[in-house]
Design a protein around this motif. Structure first.
Motif, PDB file in Angstrom:
ATOM      1  N   GLU A   1       0.824  -1.204   0.000  1.00 33.55           N
ATOM      2  CA  GLU A   1       0.000   0.000   0.000  1.00 33.55           C
ATOM      3  C   GLU A   1       0.861   1.259   0.000  1.00 33.55           C
ATOM      4  OE1 GLU A   1      -3.867  -1.974   2.304  1.00 33.55           O
ATOM      5  OE2 GLU A   1      -2.297  -0.915   3.438  1.00 33.55           O
TER       6      GLU A   1
ATOM      7  N   LEU B   1       0.104   7.216  -6.231  1.00 34.14           N
ATOM      8  CA  LEU B   1      -0.992   8.182  -6.217  1.00 34.14           C
ATOM      9  C   LEU B   1      -0.473   9.617  -6.162  1.00 34.14           C
ATOM     10  CD1 LEU B   1      -3.719   6.706  -3.812  1.00 34.14           C
ATOM     11  CD2 LEU B   1      -3.597   6.583  -6.314  1.00 34.14           C
TER      12      LEU B   1
ATOM     13  N   ASN C   1      -5.537   3.699 -11.737  1.00 33.06           N
ATOM     14  CA  ASN C   1      -5.482   2.296 -11.330  1.00 33.06           C
ATOM     15  C   ASN C   1      -4.854   1.436 -12.425  1.00 33.06           C
ATOM     16  OD1 ASN C   1      -6.695   3.032  -8.970  1.00 33.06           O
ATOM     17  ND2 ASN C   1      -8.716   2.162  -9.440  1.00 33.06           N
TER      18      ASN C   1
ATOM     19  N   VAL D   1      -5.944   0.760  -3.466  1.00 34.57           N
ATOM     20  CA  VAL D   1      -6.254   2.182  -3.347  1.00 34.57           C
ATOM     21  C   VAL D   1      -7.375   2.395  -2.335  1.00 34.57           C
ATOM     22  CG1 VAL D   1      -7.177   4.202  -4.553  1.00 34.57           C
ATOM     23  CG2 VAL D   1      -5.433   2.778  -5.654  1.00 34.57           C
TER      24      VAL D   1
ATOM     25  N   ARG E   1      -8.473  10.481  -3.629  1.00 30.13           N
ATOM     26  CA  ARG E   1      -7.105  10.099  -3.951  1.00 30.13           C
ATOM     27  C   ARG E   1      -6.149  11.279  -3.740  1.00 30.13           C
ATOM     28  NH1 ARG E   1      -7.588   5.499  -7.911  1.00 30.13           N
ATOM     29  NH2 ARG E   1      -5.593   6.075  -8.871  1.00 30.13           N
TER      30      ARG E   1
END
Length: 574
Positions: A93, A100, A106, A124, A136
């Motif tokens: 992550e 991001l 994605n 995400v 985001r």
């Protein structure tokens, strides 16, 4: 590989490692050193990120801060092991969050990480929930604010070109160049000396200047070095000021001196850096374990830097050893099982207190350390704290006469039965002049002291005849020896301007001076020290003196002892 320990270390623009405030040089991963060295080329002042260790996958939180202090440009590199990421993010992550930050979709995340688009979307969503980020963009902003960016950067480096960490990674490939020093031809040989002529330490500075001057006069009277006379250029330095160190060294280097010398400096690393950059051989007397590590950690850069006395790390262990020997021999009856070390912070100094604690416990002592705080009555208050519970002896952890005198005065005023044990400062005649009868009985140690043999007595006589005063028992002889040793190295070099040739000779041949034998054949190019049972023809013992009836008597130092310890009169009658 990374040891997993936290570290904070100075990194020079060429990638050399300087002082380590936490951890050791061995704890610093070379990958991070390369990034730190690139900070200047990337024109960054600060950068934070999480570094993922190759193979093991362990995480280290990294902070890089560019600094320029007194002409010394460097980067402070800090690393902390990360057992758990903020918000319990997983390493994967963290990678996705990094992507991001640069606005990848994605589909782009999936492509670059080699995962499905559905898996990328799941990562995400999970990280946004964990960070309580509604969008985001909010997650990306949080990552930038907190340094939650993963290095090595996931995916193509081009994605991160507008980020500071991306510029940093790209800058690691830029070359570093160093400008060589071209010495100017000269008939005279010039010694540059940065010494305290005024202000704190000036009593000691006069000893250093006189020792240097006496050596030069004797060498020149004998024909100089291969027909060339020696001249000294002395610059006043405030020993506690980094700016003053920079000014003094800068002036000497601009003057084109052939060798640099100094006493002890709080900002000693600045002297090291400026000398190394100039290429001029440098001999200092900082008695610093930190400087030893600095030189041994980067011999290519600091191969012309020499420490002319053994490390300060032996002072506290020697204190414990000496007191133990007195107690066990019956020469002294310890009034308690407690020893105290009162220390005033001095940048880069380590008296070896950690080792002394272990030694003390093994010998049945309890060792307490009391710091000196404040300026006006700091020593008085610290001494009172140190002897609030009965103490057998107090080690006075300062190299300065005024500090040591204040500590002894406080002990006597309190009527303490603790034996005063100084470090170096009582070697300076001003200590006895300041205290008068109160100095009698004080014990003190030095890593470099003038011997009471024929060589030492001859030096003291010539010094007294020249300057009208008796020399102290340390730095006068040390400055004299240092000049004699440099002249010997010059005489052995084919090219007198060859700094590396001078350094090679200093390393290769031990030299017996008035303060003992100087042997620089050590990884840190520090004069080798020994205990009482070592070979004095190859190194110098740490001498322990006691002031007895106004005289300096060597009571510890193997074959160089000139007398036995005496219980001070004011303690013997108790």
């Amino acid at each position: 590989m990374w040891s997993g320990a936290a570290f904070t270390v100075q990194i020079r623009p060429d990638g050399g490692l300087g002082l380590a405030d936490r951890g050791t040089h061995d704890d610093v991963p070379p990958e991070l050193v390369a990034l730190a060295a690139a900070m200047g080329r990337a024109e960054l002042a600060r950068c934070t990120f999480h570094w993922r260790v190759p193979l093991s996958g362990r995480l280290c939180r990294v902070v890089l801060e560019a600094r320029s202090e007194h002409g010394f440009d460097h980067v402070v590199l800090s690393g902390e092991p990360v057992d758990e990421l903020p918000a319990r993010l997983s390493p994967r992550e963290l990678e996705v969050l990094t992507m991001l930050v640069v606005g990848l979709s994605n589909a782009e995340i999936a492509r670059d990480l080699g995962i499905t688009q559905r898996t990328a979307a799941t990562h995400v969503n999970h990280l946004m929930l964990k960070l309580d980020a509604p969008t985001r963009t909010a997650a990306a902003t949080y990552a930038l604010d907190t340094g939650l960016i993963c290095v090595p950067l996931p995916g193509p480096a081009a994605h991160y070109a507008h980020l500071s960490v991306g510029r940093l990674v790209a800058a690691t490939d830029a070359p570093v160049t160093r400008r060589p020093r071209v010495p100017a031809p000269r008939r005279e040989l010039v010694v540059g000396a940065a010494l305290p002529l005024s202000g704190r330490g000036s009593d000691d500075g006069r000893e250093m200047v006189n020792g240097l001057r006496l050596a030069i006069e004797e060498i020149n009277a004998a024909g100089g070095v291969r027909g060339r006379r020696i001249r000294a250029v002395v610059r006043d330095v405030e020993v506690s000021s980094g700016a003053s160190v920079e000014t003094a060294f800068g002036s000497l280097i601009r003057d084109g001196v052939d060798v640099l010398t100094s006493g002890y400096l709080a900002a000693q690393e600045i002297g090291h850096e400026l000398a190394a950059a100039s290429g001029i051989p440098y001999l200092h007397a900082a008695t610093s374990g930190a400087m030893e590590r600095m030189v041994s950690g980067d011999p290519a850069r600091f191969g012309r830097v020499f420490q002319v006395c053994a490390s300060d790390t032996g002072y506290a262990p020697r204190f414990v050893e000496f007191l133990t020997a007195l107690r066990d021999s019956g020469e002294w009856v310890a009034p308690s099982h407690r020893l105290a070390v009162v220390v005033k912070h001095w940048h880069g100094v380590d008296f070896g207190i950690g080792r002394a604690r272990v030694d003390a416990e093994a010998q049945g002592w309890e060792l307490d350390v009391v710091p000196v705080t404040g300026t006006d009555d700091g020593w008085t208050r610290a001494i009172a704290t140190a002897v609030r519970e009965p103490a057998a002896a107090v080690m006075i952890g300062s190299f300065f006469v005024d500090d040591a005198a204040a500590a002894v005065t406080a002990l006597r005023a309190l009527g303490s039965t603790a034996l005063p044990y100084g470090i170096y400062a009582p070697s300076v005649p001003a200590f006895r002049h300041c205290l008068g009868p109160l100095a009698d009985g004080v014990v003190w140690a030095t890593t470099t002291g003038t011997y009471s043999d024929a060589v030492g007595h001859g030096f003291a006589r010539r010094y007294r005849d020249r300057f009208g005063v008796v020399p102290g028992r340390s730095h006068a002889g040390l400055a004299y020896d240092r000049m004699q040793r440099v002249a010997r190295a010059w005489a052995s070099c084919g090219d007198l301007s060859d700094g590396e040739g001078v350094a090679a000779h200093l390393r290769a041949e031990p030299y017996r001076g008035v303060n003992g034998t100087y042997n620089f054949d050590t990884p840190s190019q520090t004069a080798l020290g020994i205990d009482d049972h070592g070979d004095p023809s190859l190194a110098q013992p740490q001498l322990v003196y006691q002031i007895q009836d106004g005289r300096q008597v060597i009571v510890g130092g193997g074959p160089f002892r000139t007398g036995s310890f005496r219980v001070p009169g004011y303690l013997a009658c108790r």
